[in-house]
Design a protein around this motif. Sequence first.
Motif, short mmCIF file in Angstrom:
data_model
loop_
_atom_site.label_atom_id
_atom_site.label_comp_id
_atom_site.label_asym_id
_atom_site.label_seq_id
_atom_site.Cartn_x
_atom_site.Cartn_y
_atom_site.Cartn_z
N ILE A 265 78.94 15.79 -103.44
CA ILE A 265 77.79 16.12 -102.67
C ILE A 265 77.94 17.34 -101.87
CG2 ILE A 265 76.27 15.25 -100.64
CD1 ILE A 265 77.18 12.52 -101.43
N SER A 266 77.14 18.07 -101.77
CA SER A 266 77.21 19.60 -101.20
C SER A 266 76.19 19.95 -100.48
CB SER A 266 77.64 20.78 -102.26
OG SER A 266 76.80 20.85 -103.34
N ALA A 267 76.07 20.86 -99.53
CA ALA A 267 75.01 21.39 -98.88
C ALA A 267 74.97 22.87 -99.23
CB ALA A 267 74.96 21.27 -97.50
N VAL A 268 73.77 23.54 -99.27
CA VAL A 268 73.47 24.98 -99.44
C VAL A 268 72.53 25.53 -98.55
CG1 VAL A 268 73.19 26.80 -100.97
CG2 VAL A 268 74.57 24.97 -101.68
N VAL A 269 72.63 26.46 -97.81
CA VAL A 269 71.68 27.01 -96.84
C VAL A 269 71.21 28.36 -97.73
CG1 VAL A 269 70.70 27.64 -94.54
CG2 VAL A 269 72.07 25.73 -94.80
N HIS A 270 70.23 28.52 -98.02
CA HIS A 270 69.75 29.84 -98.71
C HIS A 270 68.57 30.67 -97.93
CE1 HIS A 270 71.97 29.85 -102.65
NE2 HIS A 270 72.60 30.03 -101.82
N ASN A 271 68.54 31.86 -97.80
CA ASN A 271 67.34 32.54 -97.37
C ASN A 271 66.30 33.04 -98.45
OD1 ASN A 271 68.50 34.86 -97.96
ND2 ASN A 271 69.19 35.39 -95.99
#
Length: 327
Positions: free
Chosen positions: A151-157
């Motif tokens: 399980i991973s989190a990614v924040v992109h713009n």
Amino acid sequence: MKVVVVLLVALAVTYCKTPLPMEKKVYIRREHSLIKPYSSMSMDTPMWDYSGSTIVSNNEIRLTPDHQSKSGRVWNTIALMSRNWEILMEFKVHGSGRTLYGDGFALWYVNERQLMSGDVFGAKNGFNGLAIFFDTYSNHNGEHSHGHPYISAVVHNGTQKYDHDNDGTHNELAGCQSSFRGQKHDTFASIKYINNVLTVHTDVRGKNKWTKCFEEKNVILPVGYHLGLSASTGDLADSHDVKMLKLYEVDLLPGQTFNVEEALKLVPSAEGEPDRPHVEDIQPLFSRRVKTIFYICFGLVLLLILGGVGYHYYNKYIIGRNKKRFY
């Protein structure tokens, strides 16, 4: 005694299906939730849109069946305007594969709903917002490799690309291994975003106990984005089922203010681990499909060899012995 047992079971079930305990008040937002039974839900429901291989039944929303090259999506049509929130999700990932299976599913909070298929767990790349990936297939990435399921989190713009072939390890915010696939009991995840802190817990061991996956501070997410779920299969497959998704709005702290206009203009960002340099993997000699064909052929050859040995033994010892007795 029976009454006590019944009460204990009821308390355990209630614990699993309510948010993590917190001092602040929470309120369920039904317009952002998926609550069974789903029999009354249709493809033109005003709050959720479905596309791809998604199938809705009474007790679950199946994003993909256990078949190759499938992808499905479900997207909330109403923008989420809550400053603080928690998502409680019950899900199930399962299939016929015992050692090879994939690919996984994703929970999205992004600026655009993505009803068309894409190469990031059934949605398009270059997203703007937050993605929580439940990845079941391991793509080796040198020193950044990790075990799966993951399980991973990614924040992109919107300017970065998620590198699916390398598990997204070059720009993930945080992650943890989790044995959520193939469980016979219920599996749950809690995703909290409160005061710019993103926290993920899981309950996947059937013990009615939450386990922290990760917690990351200084995560900036605007309001006005959309919730969504997507999943995909490739050469390998699994069924990706969503049993329930409840979104709870969490009260602000005493004295805390919330300016909607300013929150709408925020740019997604996070102060977690910086982007890693892209390190090319040593390319495998065989692709997934070639590996699968190789294993099948190897099994057939092994069966032929064993059959030949057995046939030779039968002719030499069984038939030969019978012939000797006859003469």
